[in-house]
Design a protein around this motif. Structure first.
Motif, mmCIF file in Angstrom:
data_model
loop_
_atom_site.group_PDB
_atom_site.id
_atom_site.type_symbol
_atom_site.label_atom_id
_atom_site.label_comp_id
_atom_site.label_asym_id
_atom_site.label_seq_id
_atom_site.Cartn_x
_atom_site.Cartn_y
_atom_site.Cartn_z
ATOM 1 N N UNK A 1 -23.205 -25.447 -60.773
ATOM 2 C CA UNK A 1 -24.352 -24.821 -60.101
ATOM 3 C C UNK A 1 -25.375 -24.371 -61.138
ATOM 4 N N UNK A 2 -24.922 -23.754 -62.224
ATOM 5 C CA UNK A 2 -25.842 -23.282 -63.269
ATOM 6 C C UNK A 2 -26.486 -24.444 -64.027
ATOM 7 N N UNK A 3 -25.764 -25.562 -64.176
ATOM 8 C CA UNK A 3 -26.361 -26.748 -64.794
ATOM 9 C C UNK A 3 -27.473 -27.297 -63.902
ATOM 10 N N UNK A 4 -27.235 -27.286 -62.595
ATOM 11 C CA UNK A 4 -28.202 -27.788 -61.628
ATOM 12 C C UNK A 4 -29.407 -26.857 -61.527
ATOM 13 N N UNK A 5 -29.148 -25.540 -61.546
ATOM 14 C CA UNK A 5 -30.200 -24.530 -61.412
ATOM 15 C C UNK A 5 -29.864 -23.345 -62.312
ATOM 16 N N UNK A 6 -30.498 -23.294 -63.453
ATOM 17 C CA UNK A 6 -30.184 -22.232 -64.423
ATOM 18 C C UNK A 6 -30.550 -20.846 -63.892
ATOM 19 N N UNK A 7 -31.392 -20.788 -62.862
ATOM 20 C CA UNK A 7 -31.781 -19.502 -62.267
ATOM 21 C C UNK A 7 -30.909 -19.083 -61.093
ATOM 22 N N UNK A 8 -29.876 -19.849 -60.795
ATOM 23 C CA UNK A 8 -28.988 -19.539 -59.661
ATOM 24 C C UNK A 8 -28.396 -18.141 -59.824
ATOM 25 N N UNK A 9 -28.413 -17.388 -58.727
ATOM 26 C CA UNK A 9 -27.825 -16.045 -58.718
ATOM 27 C C UNK A 9 -26.436 -16.143 -58.104
ATOM 28 N N UNK A 10 -25.429 -16.124 -58.974
ATOM 29 C CA UNK A 10 -24.043 -16.287 -58.531
ATOM 30 C C UNK A 10 -23.265 -15.003 -58.803
ATOM 31 N N UNK A 11 -22.613 -14.513 -57.755
ATOM 32 C CA UNK A 11 -21.740 -13.348 -57.848
ATOM 33 C C UNK A 11 -20.327 -13.852 -57.633
ATOM 34 N N UNK A 12 -19.441 -13.646 -58.598
ATOM 35 C CA UNK A 12 -18.049 -14.037 -58.444
ATOM 36 C C UNK A 12 -17.314 -12.893 -57.747
ATOM 37 N N UNK A 13 -16.618 -13.237 -56.657
ATOM 38 C CA UNK A 13 -15.827 -12.275 -55.895
ATOM 39 C C UNK A 13 -14.408 -12.827 -55.883
ATOM 40 N N UNK A 14 -13.519 -12.169 -56.638
ATOM 41 C CA UNK A 14 -12.184 -12.741 -56.831
ATOM 42 C C UNK A 14 -11.118 -11.669 -56.982
ATOM 43 N N UNK A 15 -9.901 -12.039 -56.637
ATOM 44 C CA UNK A 15 -8.746 -11.168 -56.869
ATOM 45 C C UNK A 15 -8.252 -11.331 -58.310
ATOM 46 N N UNK A 16 -8.700 -12.378 -58.989
ATOM 47 C CA UNK A 16 -8.322 -12.638 -60.383
ATOM 48 C C UNK A 16 -9.143 -11.725 -61.283
ATOM 49 N N UNK A 17 -8.569 -10.581 -61.638
ATOM 50 C CA UNK A 17 -9.320 -9.594 -62.418
ATOM 51 C C UNK A 17 -8.907 -9.563 -63.893
ATOM 52 N N UNK A 18 -8.377 -10.680 -64.377
ATOM 53 C CA UNK A 18 -8.017 -10.750 -65.787
ATOM 54 C C UNK A 18 -9.286 -10.674 -66.630
ATOM 55 N N UNK A 19 -9.204 -9.954 -67.737
ATOM 56 C CA UNK A 19 -10.361 -9.771 -68.612
ATOM 57 C C UNK A 19 -10.949 -11.105 -69.048
ATOM 58 N N UNK A 20 -10.080 -12.074 -69.329
ATOM 59 C CA UNK A 20 -10.551 -13.395 -69.756
ATOM 60 C C UNK A 20 -11.386 -14.086 -68.696
ATOM 61 N N UNK A 21 -10.960 -13.954 -67.449
ATOM 62 C CA UNK A 21 -11.707 -14.567 -66.338
ATOM 63 C C UNK A 21 -13.065 -13.902 -66.179
ATOM 64 N N UNK A 22 -13.085 -12.581 -66.254
ATOM 65 C CA UNK A 22 -14.348 -11.851 -66.115
ATOM 66 C C UNK A 22 -15.316 -12.240 -67.223
ATOM 67 N N UNK A 23 -14.813 -12.294 -68.440
ATOM 68 C CA UNK A 23 -15.667 -12.664 -69.582
ATOM 69 C C UNK A 23 -16.193 -14.085 -69.431
ATOM 70 N N UNK A 24 -15.311 -14.994 -69.010
ATOM 71 C CA UNK A 24 -15.691 -16.406 -68.884
ATOM 72 C C UNK A 24 -16.811 -16.609 -67.879
ATOM 73 N N UNK A 25 -16.706 -15.982 -66.696
ATOM 74 C CA UNK A 25 -17.743 -16.211 -65.682
ATOM 75 C C UNK A 25 -19.071 -15.576 -66.086
ATOM 76 N N UNK A 26 -19.015 -14.452 -66.773
ATOM 77 C CA UNK A 26 -20.275 -13.849 -67.247
ATOM 78 C C UNK A 26 -20.916 -14.743 -68.310
ATOM 79 N N UNK A 27 -20.069 -15.285 -69.178
ATOM 80 C CA UNK A 27 -20.549 -16.208 -70.210
ATOM 81 C C UNK A 27 -21.180 -17.450 -69.575
ATOM 82 N N UNK A 28 -20.601 -17.879 -68.456
ATOM 83 C CA UNK A 28 -21.080 -19.086 -67.776
ATOM 84 C C UNK A 28 -22.266 -18.822 -66.849
ATOM 85 N N UNK A 29 -22.727 -17.559 -66.783
ATOM 86 C CA UNK A 29 -23.958 -17.283 -66.068
ATOM 87 C C UNK A 29 -23.865 -16.499 -64.777
#
Length: 120
Positions: free
Chosen positions: A70-98
């Protein structure tokens, strides 16, 4: 506001949509739903969304991969991740990915209001 809610759980989608709608009472919104990351990416490419609520753990294509596409297609996309996976690595990764934000399931009305303020 045009919104995409992507989650493999129909119940999770319904809950998120209800909280979103309650926080936007009286507003004209169009909400589309996807059951997996692949559907989310395809819908994103066919529509213009103001915000995407994206789960991470889904079949066919997970939220990590969908977020990147989605971010490759539209770098301005506003994406909010809503997940039960609250591992620090997952949180860091999605923020890094936009992703704009990472929210633990289930999302509260207070958090939804904060998100809506952030994406204005």
């Amino acid at each position: 506001m045009k919104v995409l809610v992507a989650d493999d759980s129909k119940m999770a989608r319904k809950m998120l949509i209800k909280i979103f709608s309650d926080c936007r009472e009286g507003q004209e919104d169009e909400i589309l739903q996807a059951q997996n990351g692949e559907e989310a990416v395809n819908l994103y490419k066919e529509n213009t969304f103001d915000v995407v609520f994206l789960d991470l753990t889904m079949p066919i294509m997970d939220g990590f991969h969908a977020l990147k596409l989605i971010k490759e297609f539209d770098s301005n996309a506003k994406v909010i991740v809503v997940s039960a996976d609250i591992q620090q690595g997952s949180m860091s990764q999605v923020r890094e990915d936009g992703a704009i934000d990472f929210v633990k399931k289930p999302i509260s009305d207070v958090k939804m209001k904060q998100i809506l303020e952030k994406i204005k």
